[in-house]
Design an enzyme around this catalytic site. Structure first.
Site, PDB file in Angstrom:
ATOM      1  N   LYS A 128     -37.921  -6.514 -25.857  1.00 30.75           N
ATOM      2  CA  LYS A 128     -39.221  -6.690 -25.200  1.00 30.75           C
ATOM      3  C   LYS A 128     -40.346  -6.830 -26.231  1.00 30.75           C
ATOM      4  CE  LYS A 128     -38.616  -2.706 -23.282  1.00 30.75           C
ATOM      5  NZ  LYS A 128     -38.611  -1.471 -22.463  1.00 30.75           N
ATOM      6  N   THR A 136     -51.397  -0.355 -19.651  1.00 30.90           N
ATOM      7  CA  THR A 136     -50.007  -0.817 -19.705  1.00 30.90           C
ATOM      8  C   THR A 136     -49.014   0.342 -19.595  1.00 30.90           C
ATOM      9  OG1 THR A 136     -50.115  -0.667 -22.098  1.00 30.90           O
ATOM     10  CG2 THR A 136     -50.545  -2.832 -21.145  1.00 30.90           C
ATOM     11  N   GLY A 191     -46.271   2.516 -18.445  1.00 30.54           N
ATOM     12  CA  GLY A 191     -45.188   2.362 -17.472  1.00 30.54           C
ATOM     13  C   GLY A 191     -44.556   0.983 -17.408  1.00 30.54           C
ATOM     14  N   GLY A 244     -42.458  -0.547 -19.448  1.00 30.93           N
ATOM     15  CA  GLY A 244     -41.026  -0.559 -19.794  1.00 30.93           C
ATOM     16  C   GLY A 244     -40.180   0.054 -18.682  1.00 30.93           C
TER      17      GLY A 244
HETATM   18  N1  LIG Z   1     -50.154  -7.551 -21.953  1.00 25.11           N
HETATM   19  C1  LIG Z   1     -49.005  -7.939 -21.381  1.00 25.11           C
HETATM   20  N2  LIG Z   1     -48.988  -9.043 -20.575  1.00 25.11           N
HETATM   21  C2  LIG Z   1     -47.850  -9.432 -19.950  1.00 25.11           C
HETATM   22  N3  LIG Z   1     -46.667  -8.808 -20.108  1.00 25.11           N
HETATM   23  C3  LIG Z   1     -46.625  -7.726 -20.911  1.00 25.11           C
HETATM   24  C4  LIG Z   1     -47.775  -7.227 -21.585  1.00 25.11           C
HETATM   25  N4  LIG Z   1     -47.421  -6.115 -22.293  1.00 25.11           N
HETATM   26  C5  LIG Z   1     -46.102  -5.921 -22.064  1.00 25.11           C
HETATM   27  N5  LIG Z   1     -45.604  -6.882 -21.236  1.00 25.11           N
HETATM   28  C6  LIG Z   1     -44.235  -6.983 -20.723  1.00 25.11           C
HETATM   29  O1  LIG Z   1     -43.905  -5.719 -20.149  1.00 25.11           O
HETATM   30  C7  LIG Z   1     -42.532  -5.454 -20.297  1.00 25.11           C
HETATM   31  C8  LIG Z   1     -42.346  -4.119 -20.993  1.00 25.11           C
HETATM   32  O2  LIG Z   1     -42.446  -4.313 -22.398  1.00 25.11           O
HETATM   33  P1  LIG Z   1     -42.957  -3.261 -23.460  1.00 25.11           P
HETATM   34  O3  LIG Z   1     -44.371  -2.970 -23.143  1.00 25.11           O
HETATM   35  O4  LIG Z   1     -42.637  -3.830 -24.784  1.00 25.11           O
HETATM   36  O5  LIG Z   1     -42.022  -1.995 -23.153  1.00 25.11           O
HETATM   37  P2  LIG Z   1     -42.187  -0.429 -23.424  1.00 25.11           P
HETATM   38  O6  LIG Z   1     -43.101   0.073 -22.320  1.00 25.11           O
HETATM   39  O7  LIG Z   1     -40.804   0.081 -23.296  1.00 25.11           O
HETATM   40  O8  LIG Z   1     -42.767  -0.241 -24.778  1.00 25.11           O
HETATM   41  C9  LIG Z   1     -41.960  -6.642 -21.063  1.00 25.11           C
HETATM   42  O9  LIG Z   1     -41.425  -7.574 -20.131  1.00 25.11           O
HETATM   43  C10 LIG Z   1     -43.186  -7.220 -21.783  1.00 25.11           C
HETATM   44  O10 LIG Z   1     -43.017  -8.590 -22.064  1.00 25.11           O
HETATM   45  C1  LIG Z   2     -41.221  10.480 -18.419  1.00 22.96           C
HETATM   46  C2  LIG Z   2     -41.475   9.241 -19.184  1.00 22.96           C
HETATM   47  N1  LIG Z   2     -40.511   8.293 -19.285  1.00 22.96           N
HETATM   48  C3  LIG Z   2     -40.737   7.169 -19.976  1.00 22.96           C
HETATM   49  C4  LIG Z   2     -41.943   6.925 -20.588  1.00 22.96           C
HETATM   50  C5  LIG Z   2     -42.202   5.642 -21.332  1.00 22.96           C
HETATM   51  O1  LIG Z   2     -43.146   4.858 -20.620  1.00 22.96           O
HETATM   52  P1  LIG Z   2     -43.378   3.256 -20.798  1.00 22.96           P
HETATM   53  O2  LIG Z   2     -42.759   2.581 -19.618  1.00 22.96           O
HETATM   54  O3  LIG Z   2     -44.888   3.100 -20.819  1.00 22.96           O
HETATM   55  O4  LIG Z   2     -42.726   2.849 -22.084  1.00 22.96           O
HETATM   56  C6  LIG Z   2     -42.948   7.917 -20.466  1.00 22.96           C
HETATM   57  N2  LIG Z   2     -44.161   7.749 -21.036  1.00 22.96           N
HETATM   58  N3  LIG Z   2     -42.680   9.062 -19.760  1.00 22.96           N
END
Ligand SMILES: Nc1ncnc2c1ncn2[C@@H]1O[C@H](COP(=O)(O)OP(=O)(O)O)[C@@H](O)[C@H]1O
Ligand SMILES: Cc1ncc(COP(=O)(O)O)c(N)n1
Length: 282
Positions: A184, A217, A219, A221
């Site tokens: 991601k 942003t 949540g 992931g």
């Molecule tokens: N600003 C954004 N605009 C559109 N899609 C986004 C944005 N930020 C994250 N995403 C998407 O959200 C999903 C979660 O990715 P990411 O944020 O990298 O995960 P995590 O929360 O585990 O760190 C992915 O599909 C990513 O491409």
């Molecule tokens: C209990 C719990 N599980 C997972 C995440 C990761 O969150 P994110 O989707 O923003 O990476 C979090 N902050 N808290």
């Protein structure tokens, strides 16, 4: 007395989340159950830990005993049954090992593993022993593995700055035994934030979406991996399930909530509430 007739849909898909509770309601179990519900999938949950958390960060984490996590999984699967499951924050090595053993014992298929190890800001959330167990015991059971930038750097043992780096990472991480890997892009810069890379041993795909300009942003992931599980539960193939999940996350980001003093959560139900103005009085 006769059992009351069901008034719901005759056949409902069921998904299970194995994850931590987020008191702020934006990530973890709370995000997963809302995501399942949005997809008209019945959500069940095996809670691994309780976080005291808000939009500013995690204040405290209390783990549940591994036996409790395993018992929750067993209670769900032996009675209700699930068509798909996801793992989120598993916190420590004993919980990871117990979950992996139970995945095997219950013969769970359609498993999405969100390897919650490092936050999008780069902070390591679990210790090295836990990472080693995740790598060897759980990841080989994954139908889809969804590392973020930092998790992919650790699992693939490389730096990720560009799309080409994401592609190399997906191919390297695939060697750990997941059926498919989705690297991601949220932790990257500019428009790469909305780009993810898929590799399933044959197809190397770039999944691009509109970049949403928001700091809310929290949540994303969790929501993406839950939406993949929901779509798998509905019967979609893994790549189609992932494409559909990405569309959902993009929409939820457009409806993200500016609440709290830090990063607000994505708006899981707000597309419905805004477009279809149902209210209790109507
Ligand atoms: N600003 C954004 N605009 C559109 N899609 C986004 C944005 N930020 C994250 N995403 C998407 O959200 C999903 C979660 O990715 P990411 O944020 O990298 O995960 P995590 O929360 O585990 O760190 C992915 O599909 C990513 O491409
Ligand atoms: C209990 C719990 N599980 C997972 C995440 C990761 O969150 P994110 O989707 O923003 O990476 C979090 N902050 N808290």
């Amino acid at each position: 007395m006769e059992k009351q007739q069901d008034i719901g849909t005759p056949k409902i898909s069921v998904a299970m989340t194995i994850a931590g509770s987020d008191s702020g309601g934006g990530a973890g179990i709370q995000a997963d159950l809302r995501t399942f519900a949005f997809h008209k999938v019945h959500g069940t949950s095996a809670i691994t830990c309780i976080t005291a958390q808000n939009t500013l960060g995690v204040e405290r984490v209390d783990a549940l005993p591994p036996e409790s996590v395993v018992a929750q999984m067993e209670a769900i699967v032996t009675d209700i049954g699930v068509q798909a499951a996801k793992t989120g924050m598993l916190l420590n090595q004993t919980i990871i090992a117990a979950v992996a053993a139970q995945v095997e014992a219950l013969n769970l298929t359609n498993l999405v593993v969100d390897p919650v190890m490092v936050s999008r800001t780069g902070a390591q959330l679990i210790d090295d022993a836990a990472i080693a167990t995740l790598r060897t015991a759980l990841i080989p059971h994954a139908t889809v593995l969804t590392p973020n930038r930092y998790e992919a750097q650790m699992l693939g043992n490389l730096e990720i700055q560009t799309l080409a780096d994401m592609q190399s990472a997906a191919q390297r991480i695939y060697q750990l035994g997941a059926k498919a890997v989705l690297v991601k892009g949220g932790g990257l810069q500019g428009d790469l934030r909305s780009v993810d890379v898929w590799f399933d041993g044959q197809q190397l795909e770039t999944l691009a979406a509109e970049t949403v300009e928001t700091t809310n942003t929290h949540g994303t992931g969790c929501t993406l991996s839950a939406a993949i599980a929901a779509n798998l539960a509905l019967g979609y193939e893994p790549l189609t399930a992932t494409r559909r999940a990405k569309e959902y996350v993009t929409t939820a980001l457009k409806y993200a909530l500016a609440i709290g003093k830090g990063q607000g959560p994505v708006g899981h139900f707000f597309p419905l509430l805004v477009n279809n103005s149902w209210s209790a009085s109507s």
